[in-house]
Write an enzyme that holds these catalytic residues in place. Sequence first.
Site, PDB file in Angstrom:
ATOM      1  N   CYS A  95      61.273 -46.018 -38.641  1.00 47.33           N
ATOM      2  CA  CYS A  95      61.441 -45.839 -37.039  1.00 47.33           C
ATOM      3  C   CYS A  95      62.707 -45.904 -36.689  1.00 47.33           C
ATOM      4  CB  CYS A  95      60.639 -47.364 -36.481  1.00 47.33           C
ATOM      5  SG  CYS A  95      61.444 -48.767 -36.700  1.00 47.33           S
ATOM      6  N   ASP A 118      65.536 -59.564 -32.429  1.00 47.56           N
ATOM      7  CA  ASP A 118      64.890 -58.749 -31.034  1.00 47.56           C
ATOM      8  C   ASP A 118      65.734 -59.094 -29.852  1.00 47.56           C
ATOM      9  OD1 ASP A 118      61.617 -59.066 -32.400  1.00 47.56           O
ATOM     10  OD2 ASP A 118      63.087 -57.842 -33.052  1.00 47.56           O
ATOM     11  N   LYS A 152      53.977 -60.414 -27.886  1.00 48.77           N
ATOM     12  CA  LYS A 152      53.215 -59.156 -28.495  1.00 48.77           C
ATOM     13  C   LYS A 152      53.374 -59.459 -30.061  1.00 48.77           C
ATOM     14  CE  LYS A 152      56.439 -55.936 -29.572  1.00 48.77           C
ATOM     15  NZ  LYS A 152      56.633 -55.586 -31.116  1.00 48.77           N
ATOM     16  N   PRO A 195      60.494 -50.462 -44.969  1.00 46.07           N
ATOM     17  CA  PRO A 195      59.662 -50.386 -46.276  1.00 46.07           C
ATOM     18  C   PRO A 195      58.551 -51.390 -46.176  1.00 46.07           C
ATOM     19  CG  PRO A 195      61.563 -51.271 -46.740  1.00 46.07           C
ATOM     20  CD  PRO A 195      61.881 -50.704 -45.542  1.00 46.07           C
ATOM     21  N   VAL A 196      57.470 -51.298 -46.592  1.00 47.53           N
ATOM     22  CA  VAL A 196      56.301 -52.200 -46.776  1.00 47.53           C
ATOM     23  C   VAL A 196      56.037 -52.833 -48.063  1.00 47.53           C
ATOM     24  CG1 VAL A 196      55.059 -51.672 -44.658  1.00 47.53           C
ATOM     25  CG2 VAL A 196      54.782 -50.320 -46.880  1.00 47.53           C
ATOM     26  N   ASP A 197      56.992 -52.485 -48.815  1.00 47.54           N
ATOM     27  CA  ASP A 197      57.035 -53.116 -50.454  1.00 47.54           C
ATOM     28  C   ASP A 197      56.771 -54.510 -50.496  1.00 47.54           C
ATOM     29  OD1 ASP A 197      59.641 -53.364 -49.354  1.00 47.54           O
ATOM     30  OD2 ASP A 197      60.414 -54.011 -51.414  1.00 47.54           O
ATOM     31  N   ARG A 254      53.856 -49.464 -36.295  1.00 54.50           N
ATOM     32  CA  ARG A 254      54.107 -49.948 -37.514  1.00 54.50           C
ATOM     33  C   ARG A 254      53.429 -51.223 -37.988  1.00 54.50           C
ATOM     34  NH1 ARG A 254      57.547 -49.394 -40.606  1.00 54.50           N
ATOM     35  NH2 ARG A 254      57.270 -51.656 -40.971  1.00 54.50           N
TER      36      ARG A 254
HETATM   37  C1  EPZ Z   1      58.464 -58.407 -37.047  1.00 56.37           C
HETATM   38  O1  EPZ Z   1      58.665 -56.963 -37.791  1.00 56.37           O
HETATM   39  C2  EPZ Z   1      58.684 -57.760 -35.687  1.00 56.37           C
HETATM   40  N1  EPZ Z   1      57.384 -57.045 -35.336  1.00 56.37           N
HETATM   41  C3  EPZ Z   1      59.815 -57.239 -35.195  1.00 56.37           C
HETATM   42  O2  EPZ Z   1      59.822 -57.186 -33.830  1.00 56.37           O
HETATM   43  C4  EPZ Z   1      61.065 -58.004 -35.764  1.00 56.37           C
HETATM   44  O3  EPZ Z   1      62.325 -57.665 -35.314  1.00 56.37           O
HETATM   45  C5  EPZ Z   1      61.115 -58.631 -37.108  1.00 56.37           C
HETATM   46  O4  EPZ Z   1      59.915 -59.018 -37.508  1.00 56.37           O
HETATM   47  C6  EPZ Z   1      62.078 -59.414 -37.571  1.00 56.37           C
HETATM   48  O5  EPZ Z   1      61.837 -60.823 -36.891  1.00 56.37           O
HETATM   49  C7  EPZ Z   1      56.273 -57.746 -35.310  1.00 56.37           C
HETATM   50  O6  EPZ Z   1      56.139 -58.889 -35.499  1.00 56.37           O
HETATM   51  C8  EPZ Z   1      55.009 -56.673 -34.844  1.00 56.37           C
HETATM   52  P1  EPZ Z   1      60.289 -58.184 -41.213  1.00 56.37           P
HETATM   53  P2  EPZ Z   1      58.574 -56.887 -39.395  1.00 56.37           P
HETATM   54  O7  EPZ Z   1      59.126 -57.569 -42.206  1.00 56.37           O
HETATM   55  O8  EPZ Z   1      57.416 -57.989 -39.765  1.00 56.37           O
HETATM   56  C9  EPZ Z   1      62.555 -55.599 -44.497  1.00 56.37           C
HETATM   57  C10 EPZ Z   1      60.118 -55.894 -31.789  1.00 56.37           C
HETATM   58  O9  EPZ Z   1      60.991 -55.238 -31.368  1.00 56.37           O
HETATM   59  N2  EPZ Z   1      61.277 -55.446 -45.338  1.00 56.37           N
HETATM   60  O10 EPZ Z   1      60.571 -59.547 -41.111  1.00 56.37           O
HETATM   61  O11 EPZ Z   1      58.344 -55.409 -39.819  1.00 56.37           O
HETATM   62  C11 EPZ Z   1      62.788 -54.695 -43.215  1.00 56.37           C
HETATM   63  O12 EPZ Z   1      62.825 -53.573 -43.417  1.00 56.37           O
HETATM   64  C12 EPZ Z   1      60.047 -55.677 -33.417  1.00 56.37           C
HETATM   65  O13 EPZ Z   1      59.221 -56.695 -31.289  1.00 56.37           O
HETATM   66  C13 EPZ Z   1      61.250 -55.112 -46.687  1.00 56.37           C
HETATM   67  O14 EPZ Z   1      62.294 -54.642 -47.241  1.00 56.37           O
HETATM   68  O15 EPZ Z   1      59.754 -57.294 -39.795  1.00 56.37           O
HETATM   69  C14 EPZ Z   1      63.738 -55.698 -42.493  1.00 56.37           C
HETATM   70  O16 EPZ Z   1      64.989 -55.229 -42.865  1.00 56.37           O
HETATM   71  C15 EPZ Z   1      60.777 -54.936 -33.882  1.00 56.37           C
HETATM   72  N3  EPZ Z   1      60.226 -54.840 -47.211  1.00 56.37           N
HETATM   73  C16 EPZ Z   1      63.742 -57.150 -42.815  1.00 56.37           C
HETATM   74  O17 EPZ Z   1      62.710 -56.966 -44.089  1.00 56.37           O
HETATM   75  C17 EPZ Z   1      58.677 -55.404 -46.690  1.00 56.37           C
HETATM   76  O18 EPZ Z   1      57.806 -55.112 -47.306  1.00 56.37           O
HETATM   77  C18 EPZ Z   1      62.895 -57.825 -41.840  1.00 56.37           C
HETATM   78  O19 EPZ Z   1      61.631 -57.152 -41.426  1.00 56.37           O
HETATM   79  C19 EPZ Z   1      59.111 -55.667 -45.419  1.00 56.37           C
HETATM   80  C20 EPZ Z   1      60.220 -55.965 -44.559  1.00 56.37           C
END
Ligand code: EPZ
Length: 415
Positions: free
Chosen positions: A115, A304, A22, A121-123, A91
Amino acid sequence: MDSLKIDGGVPLKGAISVSGAKNAALPLIAAGLVTDGTLQLRNVPDLVDTGSMEVLLRNHGMDVERTDDRLVIGGSATNFDAPYDLVRKMRASILVLGPLLARYGQARVSLPGGCAIGTRPVDLHIRAMQAFGAIVELADGYIQARAPGGLTGARVVFPMVSVGATENAMIAATLAKGTSELVNAAREPEISDLAECLIAMGARITGHGTDTVTIEGVDSLGGATHDVIPDRIEAGTFAIAAAITGGELTLKNARARHLDSLFEVLRRCGIIIDETDDGIRVAADGGIGSADITTDPFPGFPTDLQAQFMALMCLADGSSRISETVFENRFMHVPELMRMGADIQVDGGIAMVRGKPSLTPAPVMATDLRASVSLVLAALATEGTSEVSRIYHLDRGYSDLEAKLGQCGARMYRV
Ligand code: EPZ
């Protein structure tokens, strides 16, 4: 609102074919926005989330045709809005930001909102686009970004590892003028899979899979045919299903190298894991030892799989310390596991689990994708009938779960 009734206590035995990942498919579908040609993706899992991404691309004006596990994406975008009613469902919709900016110089993407597992966040995504020269404003709950003269390559240093931000930046950089360097990039196999697909489309990328990715911008990208890698989280979930039910499963199509951190821990808990020609054999016949884990970006223990591993530790001989470092609120499965008699104490990002010989069947509620499957695992290991409600969460990330586990002896059915 669907529920799953599960009559547990049956050791699972048999072979399961793992579907396409996925979390590789979602960025790959978004990457369909950057090509002038036609992108054909194979081994695309048929999930609610991949369906949402297909709807999003059609909403942008792209041609998206699905036939079985093949997706063909072509045409060009005529609408650069990713609306809230689509983005709030998933998201990962934020992943259209980079491709739209790179190919069309504009994007209006709804902020995804939080969620169950955190504010998310997406900063980092926004800061990467700004580093490439995009002008970004936040208004009315939307990210309004434009790059009238196109994007310019830059060195982007991520203050923390972000899978999605790395993916967005990598796609955007493929069409930026000049060279980009992503520092402290995520190293997940899904990143490498995306890079390989972009390279097949004509992108110039090196270093993917390491913490520094270099991209040399090109004028345009062509079409390609790409096979989505197997889902390591689905495979890991099934490995834990074999362990927790005291059974034996052979995982087909799974890549052991993507699961080293999980397999290292499971072996320490006494689970037998053999890589054979027809797949990875996971067997548990002598009880479950306990082990501590800390979640980390790849190649560390995947966040995950944290909920699934916690379910296993609820039935281990001994105590386990589970530290969740990636998301701030990813213990939503804890109160539900406790309804089944699990002994868990949470203190901030740490959960202390005291293993017990058995749990008790109960009605429980799913709260997010991986929490829901951890409840299914606990119910499969528990004599008696449990019921997991709100399993729409499950359908986002697992295709044909009842069929796959049912063919290995699981007694579970949707009501
Ligand atoms: C991806 O999410 C996965 N989703 C998540 O899987 C997975 O848990 C996560 O990576 C970590 O491995 C997809 O690939 C679609 P991150 P993502 O950006 O990209 C913070 C599932 O169950 N952050 O690596 O959103 C964030 O809040 C899902 O399949 C910021 O602060 O994860 C988190 O604490 C759940 N600012 C950390 O970084 C940002 O701009 C890691 O998030 C982006 C993220």
